[in-house]
Enzyme design. Sequence first.
Site, PDB file in Angstrom:
ATOM      1  N   CYS A 139       0.818  -1.217   0.000  1.00 41.33           N
ATOM      2  CA  CYS A 139       0.000   0.000   0.000  1.00 41.33           C
ATOM      3  C   CYS A 139       0.847   1.260   0.000  1.00 41.33           C
ATOM      4  CB  CYS A 139      -0.953   0.007   1.188  1.00 41.33           C
ATOM      5  SG  CYS A 139      -2.257  -1.193   0.974  1.00 41.33           S
ATOM      6  N   HIS A 140       1.730   1.401   0.978  1.00 44.12           N
ATOM      7  CA  HIS A 140       2.491   2.637   1.076  1.00 44.12           C
ATOM      8  C   HIS A 140       3.978   2.396   1.257  1.00 44.12           C
ATOM      9  CE1 HIS A 140      -1.677   3.388   2.398  1.00 44.12           C
ATOM     10  NE2 HIS A 140      -1.587   4.338   1.514  1.00 44.12           N
ATOM     11  N   GLY A 141       4.429   1.172   0.933  1.00 42.84           N
ATOM     12  CA  GLY A 141       5.862   0.904   0.830  1.00 42.84           C
ATOM     13  C   GLY A 141       6.635   0.708   2.119  1.00 42.84           C
ATOM     14  N   PRO A 154       6.466   4.445   5.844  1.00 42.95           N
ATOM     15  CA  PRO A 154       5.688   5.287   6.762  1.00 42.95           C
ATOM     16  C   PRO A 154       5.206   4.593   8.038  1.00 42.95           C
ATOM     17  CG  PRO A 154       4.333   4.615   4.898  1.00 42.95           C
ATOM     18  CD  PRO A 154       5.704   4.087   4.635  1.00 42.95           C
TER      19      PRO A 154
ATOM     20  N   TYR B 299      -6.254  11.795  -0.701  1.00 35.60           N
ATOM     21  CA  TYR B 299      -5.419  10.617  -0.478  1.00 35.60           C
ATOM     22  C   TYR B 299      -3.952  10.962  -0.738  1.00 35.60           C
ATOM     23  CZ  TYR B 299      -4.068   5.680  -0.892  1.00 35.60           C
ATOM     24  OH  TYR B 299      -3.487   4.450  -0.736  1.00 35.60           O
TER      25      TYR B 299
END
Lengths: 175, 435
Positions: A139-141, A154, B299
Site C-alpha cells: 500500500c504505502h511501501g 511510513p 489521499y
Amino acid sequence: MAHEGDPNDPNRRDFIHIAAGAAAVGAAAAAAWPLIDQMNPAADTLALASIEVDLSKVQEGQQIVVKWRGKPLFVRYRTPKEIAEAKAVPLADLKDPQPDSARVKPGHEQFLIVVGSCTHLGCVPTFGTGEYGGWFCPCHGSAYDTSGRIRKGPAPLNLQVPEYSFLSDTRVKVG
Amino acid sequence: MSADHESTYVPKSAFERWMDARLPIIRMGADYAALPTPRNLNYWWTFGGILFLMLVIQIITGIILAMHYVPHVDHAFASVERIMRDVNYGWLVRYVHANGASMFFLAVYIHMLRGLYYGSYKAPREMIWILGVIIFLLMMATGFLGYTLPWGQMSFHGAVVITNLLGAIPVIGPGILTWIQGGFAVDQPTLNRFFSLHYLLPFVIFGVVVLHLWALHTAGQGNPVGIMIPKERLKQDTVPFHPYYTVKDGFAILLFLLLFATFVFFNPNAMGHADNYIPANPLVTPAHIVPEWYFLPFYAMLRAIPDKFGGVVVMFGAIFVLFLLPWLDTSKVRSMRYRPAMRWFFIIFVVVALGLGWCGAKLPDEMVFSLGEGSNGQPIGMNYLWLTRILTFYYFAYFLIIMPLLGLRETPLPVPDTIAAPVLDHDDAAKVPAQ
C-alpha cells in the site's frame, strides 16, 4: 438566611435550575451510553479471540497465514540465516528498537509469530519481499525485516507480536 | 431573492383557499416559482439544481438496491452479482447508483469552484457556504461507506485503510478504531453498521440541503457580478425563477444526464477498479490500492506527510480550512471577474487540485521526470511524493497566505453598480471604482 421562604430568592431558584439541568444532562449521558457502547465488540466477537496453530504444517523458510481476530496472522519458520540477520541488526538502526529475542519465545527462535497487518494503515504485507527480507507492504511501501521490525517506509511500529504460548513443541495458542 | 420577497400567490379555487388557511403548501410552491432571481446567472449556477437531482437519483436507486442487497460478509458480494445478473433491471439500477456517485462528486466540485471563483461564501452568505462544506463532508462519508458494501477487494482494503486513519489519533485512536469496526478488524459488524449508516446519511444530507436552501433564500442568491441587488432595482435586475431558471436549469440537467448516460450505458466501469470484482480476502491486499477518483487529491495529501498522524491531520485540514474561507478572504470584491490578480491564483489552484488527484493515483516512488541515475542506482529527478508535497503546500498557501494578503494589497477593477450595466452600456458611465 434572611429571605428564607421568599419565592423571589434568586439563590434558591438558581440552585433548582442548576440541579435540574445537571440531572437532565446526566440522564441524557446515561441514556446515550448504551447507544454508543453497542458499537463496541459484542460478546461473541470477543469469544472468538483465541486460536490454536499446528506448527508442524510450516516448512522451514516459509510461513503460513491463518485468520485471527479477523486479521491475518503470519507464522514464519525462519532459517538460521534469517535468525542470524535479525540478531545482527544494531538497535540504533531501528525505528522501533526491539531486540529479536523480545519478539520470539526462548528455545523456539525459529518461529516468528506476528499479526500480518501493517502498522501504518492495516494492509497485509507480502512475504519475503522488500530490501530487508521480511515483508513489504504494497500500500504505502513499508519494509519489515526477518524479525518483523519496521525498517523503511511510513509505518511507525514493528509488526505486532500477539500474546501466545507454546502448548507443545508443535502447537501454540494465540490470544 | 431574499426574505423580504412578498408572496404574490392568490388562491384560485375553493380547495386552494381551504388549503391555504390550513397548510399553505401550495403557497410555498408558488412563492418558490415566483422567486425573484438575478437575471444574469450563467451556466455555472445550474449545478445546484443538478446536485439536487443527483441526490434524488441516488436515494431512489439506493432504496431499490437495498431491497436486494444482503449486508453479510458471506453474501454481500454474491448479492451484488445477483443484482447485476438476475434481478430485473438490477444492472441498470446498480450502474446508475455507482456512476451516480461519481457524477454527484463531479457536480459538487464544479459547484464549489463556482462558489470559490464568484466569492459566493462572502458576507452575508457565510452560512450557505458552511452548510455546503458540511454537505460535502457528509457526501464523502456516504461515498466511502457505500464503496465498502459490494465487499470486493478494494471495498474491504479501502475500509481497512480509512478506518485505520482513526487509529492514528494519539491516545484515544485505538479505542475509537475498535469501536468503529465493532471488533479487532474490518468484519461482519463493520459491514452491517456501514450499511445502516450508508442508508441513513443521504437523508441527513437531504436535511442539510433544506437548511442550505433556507440560508440561500434568506441571504439571497449571488450572481456573476457579485453585487447585492438594491431593493429599488429588484424589478429591473431580477426575473421570476419559473420559467426563466426552471428552463435554464432543465437544459443544463439534460446535458449533464447525457454525460451521465454515456458512462452508464457505454463505459459503466470506467471509474471503478477491476480488483473490486474479486471477493474480499482479508489475507491478501491488492498490489495497488487507490480510492475512488473523487478522493484522490485528499489521499495524495495523506501520503505526502511522513508522519502517520500528521498525514491524517493534513488530509482533514484540507477540508476544514474551507470552513474558515469566509474569514480568510479579506477582499471586499466578491467576483473574481474584477480581481485580475486573484484570478490567476485561482486558475493555478484548479490546476493544483487536479494535479493532486493525478498524484493520488500514482505510487509515491514513481518518477514524474528523471534526470538519469545516481551513483547508488537510484534515479535522480522528481518523484510523485515531492510533487505532491509542493502541490499540497500551494493548496494550503492559497487559503492561508494568498487569500488574506492579496485581498489587502491588490487593486480590483471597477465593479459595476448594477448587474445590467455591464450588458446594457459599454461606456464607463455606470461604473464606480471599487472600495
